[in-house]
Each structure stands twice: as C-alpha cells, then as structure tokens.
Scaffold this motif. Structure first.
Motif, PDB file in Angstrom:
ATOM      1  N   GLN A 441      59.670  -1.850 -27.404  1.00 47.68           N
ATOM      2  CA  GLN A 441      59.561  -1.633 -25.961  1.00 47.68           C
ATOM      3  C   GLN A 441      59.286  -2.963 -25.269  1.00 47.68           C
ATOM      4  OE1 GLN A 441      56.979   1.735 -26.731  1.00 47.68           O
ATOM      5  NE2 GLN A 441      57.821   2.692 -24.905  1.00 47.68           N
ATOM      6  N   LEU A 442      60.158  -3.285 -24.345  1.00 45.17           N
ATOM      7  CA  LEU A 442      60.039  -4.557 -23.638  1.00 45.17           C
ATOM      8  C   LEU A 442      59.606  -4.297 -22.204  1.00 45.17           C
ATOM      9  CD1 LEU A 442      63.473  -6.148 -24.663  1.00 45.17           C
ATOM     10  CD2 LEU A 442      61.388  -5.942 -26.013  1.00 45.17           C
ATOM     11  N   ALA A 443      58.774  -5.189 -21.691  1.00 43.42           N
ATOM     12  CA  ALA A 443      58.382  -5.118 -20.287  1.00 43.42           C
ATOM     13  C   ALA A 443      59.199  -6.184 -19.574  1.00 43.42           C
ATOM     14  CB  ALA A 443      56.888  -5.389 -20.154  1.00 43.42           C
ATOM     15  N   ILE A 444      60.106  -5.749 -18.705  1.00 41.08           N
ATOM     16  CA  ILE A 444      61.071  -6.695 -18.119  1.00 41.08           C
ATOM     17  C   ILE A 444      60.924  -6.705 -16.596  1.00 41.08           C
ATOM     18  CG2 ILE A 444      63.512  -7.286 -17.909  1.00 41.08           C
ATOM     19  CD1 ILE A 444      63.992  -6.041 -20.568  1.00 41.08           C
ATOM     20  N   TYR A 445      60.810  -7.894 -16.054  1.00 39.51           N
ATOM     21  CA  TYR A 445      60.703  -8.050 -14.602  1.00 39.51           C
ATOM     22  C   TYR A 445      61.759  -9.049 -14.142  1.00 39.51           C
ATOM     23  CZ  TYR A 445      59.052  -9.994 -10.191  1.00 39.51           C
ATOM     24  OH  TYR A 445      58.985 -10.443  -8.899  1.00 39.51           O
ATOM     25  N   ARG A 446      62.462  -8.685 -13.059  1.00 39.69           N
ATOM     26  CA  ARG A 446      63.496  -9.602 -12.539  1.00 39.69           C
ATOM     27  C   ARG A 446      63.090 -10.133 -11.183  1.00 39.69           C
ATOM     28  NH1 ARG A 446      68.994  -7.292 -11.621  1.00 39.69           N
ATOM     29  NH2 ARG A 446      69.463  -9.418 -11.020  1.00 39.69           N
ATOM     30  N   ASN A 466      52.206  -0.692 -17.783  1.00 40.42           N
ATOM     31  CA  ASN A 466      52.957  -0.075 -16.691  1.00 40.42           C
ATOM     32  C   ASN A 466      53.101  -1.090 -15.563  1.00 40.42           C
ATOM     33  OD1 ASN A 466      54.229   2.128 -15.518  1.00 40.42           O
ATOM     34  ND2 ASN A 466      52.378   2.807 -14.471  1.00 40.42           N
ATOM     35  N   TRP A 467      54.217  -1.061 -14.833  1.00 39.89           N
ATOM     36  CA  TRP A 467      54.460  -2.046 -13.782  1.00 39.89           C
ATOM     37  C   TRP A 467      53.663  -1.739 -12.516  1.00 39.89           C
ATOM     38  CZ3 TRP A 467      55.729  -6.766 -13.221  1.00 39.89           C
ATOM     39  CH2 TRP A 467      56.183  -7.267 -12.009  1.00 39.89           C
ATOM     40  N   ASN A 468      53.156  -2.807 -11.882  1.00 36.35           N
ATOM     41  CA  ASN A 468      52.417  -2.681 -10.622  1.00 36.35           C
ATOM     42  C   ASN A 468      53.207  -3.458  -9.568  1.00 36.35           C
ATOM     43  OD1 ASN A 468      50.690  -3.279  -8.455  1.00 36.35           O
ATOM     44  ND2 ASN A 468      48.864  -3.325  -9.746  1.00 36.35           N
ATOM     45  N   ASP A 469      53.857  -2.696  -8.671  1.00 39.36           N
ATOM     46  CA  ASP A 469      54.782  -3.283  -7.688  1.00 39.36           C
ATOM     47  C   ASP A 469      54.142  -4.314  -6.761  1.00 39.36           C
ATOM     48  OD1 ASP A 469      57.375  -2.504  -7.836  1.00 39.36           O
ATOM     49  OD2 ASP A 469      57.055  -0.584  -6.819  1.00 39.36           O
ATOM     50  N   ALA A 470      52.977  -3.952  -6.199  1.00 36.17           N
ATOM     51  CA  ALA A 470      52.392  -4.824  -5.170  1.00 36.17           C
ATOM     52  C   ALA A 470      51.848  -6.111  -5.767  1.00 36.17           C
ATOM     53  CB  ALA A 470      51.287  -4.085  -4.417  1.00 36.17           C
ATOM     54  N   GLU A 471      51.268  -6.042  -6.965  1.00 38.80           N
ATOM     55  CA  GLU A 471      50.645  -7.235  -7.555  1.00 38.80           C
ATOM     56  C   GLU A 471      51.577  -7.957  -8.518  1.00 38.80           C
ATOM     57  OE1 GLU A 471      48.046  -7.664  -5.989  1.00 38.80           O
ATOM     58  OE2 GLU A 471      47.627  -5.629  -5.325  1.00 38.80           O
ATOM     59  N   LYS A 472      52.748  -7.368  -8.764  1.00 43.14           N
ATOM     60  CA  LYS A 472      53.713  -7.946  -9.715  1.00 43.14           C
ATOM     61  C   LYS A 472      53.031  -8.220 -11.058  1.00 43.14           C
ATOM     62  CE  LYS A 472      56.917  -8.095  -6.512  1.00 43.14           C
ATOM     63  NZ  LYS A 472      57.126  -6.701  -6.174  1.00 43.14           N
ATOM     64  N   SER A 473      52.371  -7.184 -11.554  1.00 39.60           N
ATOM     65  CA  SER A 473      51.646  -7.348 -12.822  1.00 39.60           C
ATOM     66  C   SER A 473      51.953  -6.173 -13.740  1.00 39.60           C
ATOM     67  CB  SER A 473      50.131  -7.416 -12.549  1.00 39.60           C
ATOM     68  OG  SER A 473      49.670  -6.218 -11.954  1.00 39.60           O
ATOM     69  N   GLU A 486      54.667 -13.076 -16.870  1.00 45.41           N
ATOM     70  CA  GLU A 486      54.934 -13.929 -18.035  1.00 45.41           C
ATOM     71  C   GLU A 486      54.080 -13.500 -19.232  1.00 45.41           C
ATOM     72  OE1 GLU A 486      56.847 -17.293 -18.306  1.00 45.41           O
ATOM     73  OE2 GLU A 486      57.928 -15.770 -17.185  1.00 45.41           O
ATOM     74  N   GLY A 487      53.302 -12.432 -19.037  1.00 50.34           N
ATOM     75  CA  GLY A 487      52.489 -11.910 -20.140  1.00 50.34           C
ATOM     76  C   GLY A 487      51.103 -12.523 -20.256  1.00 50.34           C
ATOM     77  N   GLN A 488      50.730 -13.420 -19.332  1.00 49.16           N
ATOM     78  CA  GLN A 488      49.396 -14.055 -19.400  1.00 49.16           C
ATOM     79  C   GLN A 488      48.324 -13.050 -18.975  1.00 49.16           C
ATOM     80  OE1 GLN A 488      48.724 -17.676 -19.562  1.00 49.16           O
ATOM     81  NE2 GLN A 488      50.818 -17.976 -20.239  1.00 49.16           N
ATOM     82  N   VAL A 489      47.203 -13.058 -19.694  1.00 51.48           N
ATOM     83  CA  VAL A 489      46.121 -12.114 -19.361  1.00 51.48           C
ATOM     84  C   VAL A 489      45.571 -12.421 -17.961  1.00 51.48           C
ATOM     85  CG1 VAL A 489      43.786 -11.341 -19.955  1.00 51.48           C
ATOM     86  CG2 VAL A 489      45.414 -11.843 -21.776  1.00 51.48           C
ATOM     87  N   LEU A 490      45.534 -11.388 -17.106  1.00 49.44           N
ATOM     88  CA  LEU A 490      44.899 -11.522 -15.790  1.00 49.44           C
ATOM     89  C   LEU A 490      43.515 -10.901 -15.824  1.00 49.44           C
ATOM     90  CD1 LEU A 490      47.774 -10.326 -13.421  1.00 49.44           C
ATOM     91  CD2 LEU A 490      46.959 -12.660 -13.699  1.00 49.44           C
ATOM     92  N   HIS A 491      43.365  -9.874 -16.665  1.00 54.38           N
ATOM     93  CA  HIS A 491      42.135  -9.098 -16.655  1.00 54.38           C
ATOM     94  C   HIS A 491      41.933  -8.503 -18.049  1.00 54.38           C
ATOM     95  CE1 HIS A 491      39.426  -6.780 -13.867  1.00 54.38           C
ATOM     96  NE2 HIS A 491      39.195  -6.231 -15.031  1.00 54.38           N
TER      97      HIS A 491
END
Ligand code: FES
Length: 508
Positions: A441-446, A466-473, A486-491
């Motif tokens: 399963q890939l998490a893909i953002y364009r 799961n994708w978060n539209d407003a925060e792009k996370s 880019e997969g970097q830990v935010l939280h």
C-alpha cells in the motif's frame, strides 16, 4: 482545489521569534534529561533547575512549535463541562484535587510571569461555558452546582460580551490567557546555561533505565539520573498510553475584529457543535481566535471544510471581514478524563511521562511540570495519586471499546484499502490517495511539481495512514502519528519516517 482564507501557520508561531538552540553534538551527563520542548518539558526543566538540578531538554524539531505552539492558549480550570461528571465518576474529594491542581497551574504561570517579568500578553480573564438553546441549560446548571461544591467561584450568567444571545453560561472569574510561545521562549532562555541545556533538531529514539538512565538520540547519548518523556503521547511504547487515550484534531482561525465588537473573556460552547473563542492583541488592534471542528485523527480527509465552517461562524457571529490565520492542533484524550502523570510503568523508578490532557493542555501541561519536578525532587505532592500514570484505568468504558474496535478495524480493514495500481494517473492534483501496487500500500500525493510516494504503513505499530486535505499530511487513525507528504514525521508517537519509494520499484 479549495482556496482557504488566512496564512496557514499558528498565530503564536508567526508572531514570535525563531529559536536557534544547538543540536546535541556529543555525549553528555546531566541530572535530568527531558524529552520534548513544550509546556510540560519547559515548566519541569525550569522548576528543576531552580531546585539545583542540571537539566537537558531535547526537542526533535524546534521548541514550543508542536502542540504547545498550536493551542488556543487559554489558562483555565473551567474545562467546558467536567466537574459534574468527575464527581459522579471519582467522587467529590478527587474532583476537588482536579479543580485545585488546575487552579494552582494558573497561579504557577502567573508567578513565573511576575517573577521573571515575562512579556507574553498575560491577562486575567473570566472563562465561560455557554449554551445557546434553553433546552441545554440543565447541563450548565448541573456544572455550576458541581463546581461550587468543589470550591470554585462559579456563577450563572445570561448576559456576556458575546455579540449574540445565549441561553446561559457558567462563569469562572480570575482565569487567564497569554501568548503561549512568548511565554515558553522566555522559560527556555532561563533554562539554558550554567550546566543546563536546550537541544533542538535532535530526535530521541529511545530511553533506557538500568542503574542510570540513557537517552539515545540521532546526535548522541545523554546520561541522566531521571528522564521525563514529555512528547505529547510518549514515544516509548511501554505503559500502553496509546491504548488509554485517543488522538483528536481541532482547527483554529485568527480573524481581525473591530475593537468595539471584540468580546471580553474566554468562551466555549457546550452543545453538539461548539466553538472555542478568545481574543489577543494583534498589530494595532485585536485578533479574534475561533476554534472547533474536533474529530478523531485520521477519521476524515475533508479537513478543509472544518476551516470553512470556522470562517462562516466568525463572519456570521462576529461580523469579521478578514481572516489572517488558520492552523490546526492535536491532543490525546484520556478515557477517564484525567491526565496520566508519573512513572512510565510500575517497573520504572526514574522514567516519567505526562500525557492525555484532553484539549486543556495549558493548565494540565503546567501542573504536569510541577508534579513531575516534585516527584523527581522527592517532594510529597497530594495530586500524585489522582494522576498516577500507572493507575488501573477503566478499560471497559464505551469509549475504550469503541476506540479499540476502531484501531482493530483500521489495523486489519485498512489493509484492503486503496485504489488499484493502474489508477495512479487518476490521482488529482493536490490530492493524496492510498494505492495498492503488488500487495504493497502506497501513500501517493500529487502536487504541481511531482508525485510523492511513500509507504502507507505507519512506522509506529503498522496501521495504514489517511490523507489530510487541509494540512497536506498523512495522518494515522490508530494513535495519531502524522507525516508530511515526503514521509517525514510531523507528530509522534512515530519516531521513524515513512519509507520513501519510487514507482519504478513496482512497475513490472
Ligand atoms: Fe500507532 Fe500509527 S500511530 S500505528
């Protein structure tokens, strides 16, 4: 793509200075190592340093930019509606300790501000919990009876400075508000020096306790007698705090309001859909801060509508015309409504934690710092039993069962989630999707520049993000870890980034 109003940054961060504390660059020894540079860590560090301990605060990114930098920064013991329920759940004596300890936290902040002359827009304010429908008035009345029983000077009011009618409110005087980041940066400057340290951009990977404690980071090791893990949800998985709490996100906007129309005080609604309201000095005028839209982390992708609702509310209820800021935050909600403050596990003598502030982190974070410094200094503290982090928690509550089922559903069920690999090109610009390619399963953002591909498997305990539209996370629905595109830990609780992938790896 929706265009949202306001600069996407917390007002507290945008209106305070940048910090430049160094990263750890060698192994060091201190009395107390504190992992996490938010309100818990910095409060405990200053109290311990004042008591003669050498301390090191280690922050993965920059101090006071995590949960503490994204709050409403209300300092109050009026936690929407809590006292009637607490008395019912744990009895009057323990509920009184909850009230007293939160009141004591307000006074601790006031004391620091006065003693250190901290320029942080600290002001005494009344706090209100209000309802607009007369049908909901009984909740307010019950809360006033409960709070009064516990010695809080709560009163019933029907008139406030809000520019709309309410059915009634509980009012608690002599609470406070401040600019949280100006306050915390001042504390940090008092901590660093004379054998104590603040380290930024140093990610702690683990901590161990044997005869002595070791905190192991990506930049070296800190040896200490005692360790405090103040990373919101503890980064160490012992103690099962991720199973005793659940992550909740909320949203805030900052709108320019005419001084004459600005309400005085701090407000929160108590009906099904509620908003949190306060003001703060802003440029030459006033900024109205409105919060709301809470939901369990990772449970929805359409988070943009949360900001739209806040904006509509601020315009219709306060007549504001300009939204200057928008930001979001996250907190861990404790099932028994009490924070966990104390030892990591019953087997630990020297590793401590604080978590589960249930959206009231300014007082609970401060009282955590006070209690943890007392525990380390061997000072008796009458709050310790109530908040004991190793206490038996009521696992069989409805909320606990629902959360357990939800985690199970995500852990297992989400493994089937995702578009098929041959639909890659259908991912719209500005959107993130889970795509299944060759059983991965890939998490893909364009975005307009490129397609960002990372593994969708959370590095904490393996749920699917799961994708978060407003925060792009990418947000994990199980325990609230968040990652950028880019997969970097935010939280946390995750400490490892999502694996970065190339689509070429999967094409046959
Ligand atoms: Fe625990 Fe993702 S945060 S599995």
């Amino acid at each position: 793509m929706i265009s949202l109003s306001g600069k996407p940054v917390s007002f507290w961060i945008d209106s305070s200075s940048q910090t430049y504390f160094p990263a750890l660059h060698e192994n060091i020894v201190v009395d107390v190592a504190i992992v996490g540079g938010g309100i818990v860590g910095l409060t405990a560090a200053l109290l311990l340093k004042r008591a003669g301990k050498s301390v090191a605060v280690i922050e993965a990114k920059e101090i006071a930019k995590g949960v503490s930098g994204h709050t409403t920064a209300k300092i109050t013991a009026l936690h929407q509606l809590i006292y009637a329920e607490l008395i019912e759940q744990i009895g009057e004596e323990k509920a009184r300790i909850y009230a007293e300890s939160n009141q004591a936290a307000i006074e601790q902040i006031a004391k620091f501000v006065e003693e250190e002359q901290i320029d942080c827009d600290f002001s005494r304010q009344s706090a209100y919990t209000f309802v607009e429908s007369p049908k909901a008035l009984d909740k307010i009345e019950k809360e006033i009876v409960a709070a009064s029983k516990l010695g809080l000077p709560a009163t019933f009011v029907q008139k406030t400075s809000l520019p709309f009618a309410i059915a009634g409110a509980i009012k608690l005087d002599n609470q406070a508000q401040f600019h949280v980041r100006k306050y915390l940066l001042h504390l940090a400057n008092l901590i660093a020096g004379e054998g104590s340290y603040i380290f930024e951009n140093t990610r702690v990977e683990t901590a161990t306790e044997e005869d002595i404690c070791k905190v192991i980071s990506d930049h070296g090791t800190i040896t200490a007698q005692d360790v405090i893990i103040a990373t919101h949800l503890p980064i160490l998985d012992q103690g099962l705090f991720f199973a005793k709490t659940y992550p909740k996100r909320s949203y805030l906007i900052g709108a320019v309001i005419d001084q004459a129309k600005a309400p005085e005080g701090m407000f929160i609604g108590a009906e099904d859909e509620y908003f949190s309201i306060r003001t703060t000095p802003y440029q030459e005028g006033i900024l109205l801060i409105v919060g709301g839209g809470s939901h369990k982390t990772g449970s929805t992708s359409n988070t943009e509508e949360k900001y739209e609702k806040l904006e509509a509310y601020a315009r219709s209820h306060f007549g504001v015309e300009r939204i200057d800021y928008r930001w979001s935050t996250q907190d861990m909600v404790s099932f028994d409504k009490l924070p966990f403050i104390g030892k990591l596990t019953p087997l630990n003598e020297h590793i401590y934690v604080a978590t589960g502030f249930s959206l009231w982190g300014m007082t609970k974070g401060t009282l955590s710092g006070m209690l943890l410094s007392d525990l380390i200094l061997g000072i008796d503290n009458s709050w310790s039993q109530l908040y004991d982090s190793t206490r038996a928690t009521p696992f069989i509550t409805t909320q606990f069962v629902v959360q357990g089922l939800d985690v199970g559903k995500h852990w297992l069920g989400d493994r089937l989630k995702g578009l098929q690999g041959d639909t890659l090109s259908e991912i719209s610009l500005g959107k993130g999707e889970i795509v299944r390619v060759k059983n991965k399963q890939l998490a893909i953002y364009r975005d307009s520049e490129k397609t960002h591909i990372v593994s969708a498997v959370c590095t904490h305990l393996g749920c699917i993000v799961n994708w978060n539209d407003a925060e792009k996370s990418w947000d994990c629905p199980c325990h609230g870890a968040r990652y950028d595109c880019e997969g970097q830990v935010l939280h946390g609780p995750a400490v490892k980034n999502l694996e970065k992938l190339e689509i070429a790896t999967f094409s046959s």
